[in-house]
Design a protein around this motif. Structure first.
Motif, PDB file in Angstrom:
ATOM      1  N   SER A 252       0.874  -1.171   0.000  1.00 37.80           N
ATOM      2  CA  SER A 252       0.000   0.000   0.000  1.00 37.80           C
ATOM      3  C   SER A 252       0.915   1.225   0.000  1.00 37.80           C
TER       4      SER A 252
ATOM      5  N   VAL B 251       1.237   4.403   0.858  1.00 38.76           N
ATOM      6  CA  VAL B 251       1.645   5.327   1.935  1.00 38.76           C
ATOM      7  C   VAL B 251       2.721   4.708   2.815  1.00 38.76           C
TER       8      VAL B 251
ATOM      9  N   TRP C 253      -3.587   2.294  10.713  1.00 39.05           N
ATOM     10  CA  TRP C 253      -4.486   3.278  10.072  1.00 39.05           C
ATOM     11  C   TRP C 253      -5.891   3.207  10.656  1.00 39.05           C
TER      12      TRP C 253
ATOM     13  N   SER D 101     -12.912  -5.123   2.640  1.00 41.04           N
ATOM     14  CA  SER D 101     -12.122  -3.893   2.790  1.00 41.04           C
ATOM     15  C   SER D 101     -13.050  -2.689   2.721  1.00 41.04           C
ATOM     16  N   GLY D 102     -12.511  -1.531   3.107  1.00 51.58           N
ATOM     17  CA  GLY D 102     -13.287  -0.303   2.988  1.00 51.58           C
ATOM     18  C   GLY D 102     -13.603   0.021   1.536  1.00 51.58           C
ATOM     19  N   THR D 103     -12.604  -0.248   0.675  1.00 51.91           N
ATOM     20  CA  THR D 103     -12.809   0.000  -0.757  1.00 51.91           C
ATOM     21  C   THR D 103     -13.990  -0.799  -1.293  1.00 51.91           C
TER      22      THR D 103
ATOM     23  N   HIS E  36     -12.075   7.448  -0.436  1.00 47.96           N
ATOM     24  CA  HIS E  36     -13.039   6.369  -0.171  1.00 47.96           C
ATOM     25  C   HIS E  36     -12.503   5.032  -0.652  1.00 47.96           C
TER      26      HIS E  36
ATOM     27  N   GLU F  29     -16.985  11.482   3.764  1.00 49.22           N
ATOM     28  CA  GLU F  29     -16.475  11.186   5.104  1.00 49.22           C
ATOM     29  C   GLU F  29     -17.131  12.219   6.024  1.00 49.22           C
TER      30      GLU F  29
ATOM     31  N   ASN G  54      -8.512  11.951   5.596  1.00 50.73           N
ATOM     32  CA  ASN G  54      -7.541  11.544   4.566  1.00 50.73           C
ATOM     33  C   ASN G  54      -6.935  12.745   3.850  1.00 50.73           C
TER      34      ASN G  54
ATOM     35  N   ASP H 216     -19.221   7.527   4.569  1.00 50.55           N
ATOM     36  CA  ASP H 216     -18.063   6.636   4.580  1.00 50.55           C
ATOM     37  C   ASP H 216     -17.450   6.721   5.986  1.00 50.55           C
TER      38      ASP H 216
ATOM     39  N   VAL I  77     -15.441   4.465   7.363  1.00 51.79           N
ATOM     40  CA  VAL I  77     -14.333   3.493   7.485  1.00 51.79           C
ATOM     41  C   VAL I  77     -13.366   3.928   8.588  1.00 51.79           C
ATOM     42  N   ILE I  78     -13.150   5.224   8.754  1.00 47.09           N
ATOM     43  CA  ILE I  78     -12.285   5.695   9.860  1.00 47.09           C
ATOM     44  C   ILE I  78     -13.126   6.085  11.084  1.00 47.09           C
TER      45      ILE I  78
ATOM     46  N   LYS J  81     -11.777  -1.322   8.769  1.00 42.83           N
ATOM     47  CA  LYS J  81     -10.816  -1.109   9.852  1.00 42.83           C
ATOM     48  C   LYS J  81     -11.253  -1.717  11.190  1.00 42.83           C
TER      49      LYS J  81
ATOM     50  N   GLU K  79      -2.649  12.645   6.672  1.00 45.07           N
ATOM     51  CA  GLU K  79      -3.249  11.538   7.416  1.00 45.07           C
ATOM     52  C   GLU K  79      -3.537  12.054   8.825  1.00 45.07           C
TER      53      GLU K  79
END
Ligand code: KE4
Length: 433
Positions: free
Chosen positions: A23, A25, A61, A116-118, A145, A206, A211, A239, A241-242, A267, A402
């Motif tokens: 990934s 990052v 993350w 996954s979030g994706t 996203h 979000e 992000n 979204d 995810v976080i 996550k 981030e």
């Protein structure tokens, strides 16, 4: 700090894996350092392959909200592994996790597990398009996203126009259905909806941007977006995810008391194993195969190993007082870092953000309220700050864009050490700001 083994592994990795990482990052490109190859982790600490120990504010993350290798989570995974890791058939564990999520998330009547979030956001968008029979989608600049073709799109020229791909490999024909507007700019959104409202299937956002660094909704932004989507028959997708299970036991939608039509998670709900989920109103979710016509599927979706990790994680998060503890630790860290900047005489050159256990320092004296103000940050200065903190044994996100994650495992001692490290790091970069 000796990092020879990480350096060797990184060179070896690059022979077989693009950029040496799975990934982008993780490659530490924007902070000009060698990525640390991690050997093990426990609680709030991680150790690299050279034996260096760090206080971890990446927490994979976001997933490791209870800290790494939580004993109860590990026990649940080990016990399940003895019974097999994946069957490709329904299990009671999926029913159990689905019920927990539906009970915890205010807007959820039904949920579908993915990996996954994706996958969650990609599937939610297809569902929204299938349900409304509309093609266009709206997103906000700087929101991420996952690497979905129709979401790797940035604003074209002008305030709110058709998207252009942010990555090669995405046909213009895909991108043109995605309209991007600035976050916190309700007038820009109204302009788009006035022109295309009856063609827009969904707005995905979000609820708090995490992000592009940490950017919070201002002036009732979320309420206004909800009102516009309701008025125009547009599906609102949060979204989370976080933010999901992090801002509160019911995520941002409970924290802000807003009810989206669909939400995406990832996550935390996997407890560190690959899990994503999307869900919301039964009337919409029942449009999914095999109940309805919108196809979506996954070999490992709901696999028992990931389910037990998620179940145990969410059970622990629901114990009384957990979110208050998270908030206090997050606040102590964020306020401590800010006071370290004040001591070093650089606070006036920085923009500090903190929400619950999330925080971020923008290296700009602009008040960051959207992606364009976030990009006024001095990324070189952030990179130097990151490297100085790493030397002191504090592992921050290897990118200005981030956030820092605090877990229930971070101790007062961890936070004190991080604040002392920040005092040194800010002093070291003072003249470059
Ligand atoms: P994944 O496909 O990476 O599980 O989730 C994509 C995603 C979707 N939505 C939001 C709000 C997200 O933050 C993410 C992924 N977050 C990044 C960190 N900013 C993952 C880190 C990485 O890409 O390695």
């Amino acid at each position: 700090m000796k990092i020879e083994r990480s350096k060797t592994l990184f060179e070896e990795a690059k022979k077989y894996i693009p950029g040496g990482v799975n990934s982008p990052v993780r490659a530490f490109k924007s902070v000009g350092d060698t990525p640390r190859f991690i050997e093990k982790a426990k609680g709030s600490h991680i150790w690299d392959v050279d034996g260096n120990e760090y206080i971890d504010y990446v927490c994979s993350w976001g997933p490791m909200i209870l800290g790494h290798a939580h004993p109860e989570v590990i026990k649940a995974i080990v016990e399940q592994a003895e019974k097999g890791t994946s069957y490709g058939a329904p299990t009671e564990l999926e029913v159990k996790l689905a019920k927990i999520i539906v009970d915890m998330v205010p807007s959820f009547e039904k949920v579908r597990m993915v990996n996954s979030g994706t996958e969650a956001t990609m599937s939610a968008i297809r569902l929204a398009r299938g349900y409304t029979k509309r093609d266009k989608i709206v997103k906000f600049e700087g929101c991420y996203h996952g690497h979905v073709d129709s979401l790797l799109v940035k604003a074209g020229s002008g305030l709110a126009t058709f998207g252009v791909p942010t990555s090669p490999g995405i046909p213009e024909d895909f991108a043109k259905h995605t309209i991007t507007v600035p976050y916190n700019n309700i007038d820009a959104l109204k302009q788009v909806i006035a022109e295309f409202g009856n063609e827009v299937a969904c707005i995905i956002m979000e609820p708090i941007m995490a992000n592009a660094g940490l950017i919070t909704p201002e002036n009732n932004f979320l309420e206004n977006v909800r009102e516009i989507t309701e008025e125009n028959g547009i599906i609102l997708i949060f979204d989370e995810v976080i933010t999901g299970f992090r801002l509160s036991s019911g995520g941002a939608q409970k924290y802000f008391n807003i009810t989206p039509d669909l939400s995406c998670f990832g996550k935390i709900i996997g407890g560190g194993l690959p899990v994503g989920a999307f869900g919301g109103k039964a009337e919409i979710m029942d449009y999914l195969a095999p109940e309805g016509p919108v196809y979506q599927a996954g070999t490992l979706s709901g696999n028992p190993l990931a389910m037990v990790a998620g179940i145990k994680t969410l059970e622990i998060l629901q114990r009384p007082g957990t979110y208050e503890v998270l908030r206090e630790k997050g606040k102590k860290f964020a306020e401590g870092i800010k006071s370290a900047a004040e001591k070093a005489g650089v606070a006036d050159k920085l923009c500090f953000k903190n929400v619950e256990s999330l925080s971020c320092i923008f290296f700009t004296n602009t008040n960051v309220k959207d992606f364009s103000t976030a990009t006024t940050s001095n990324t070189e200065a952030y990179a130097t700050f990151f490297r100085e903190m790493l030397k002191e044994g504090v592992y921050l996100a290897p990118s200005q864009f981030e956030v820092a994650f605090v877990s229930t495992a971070h101790t007062d001692k961890d936070i004190e050490k991080s604040i002392q490290a920040a005092e040194k790091a800010f002093s070291a970069i003072k003249n470059t700001l």
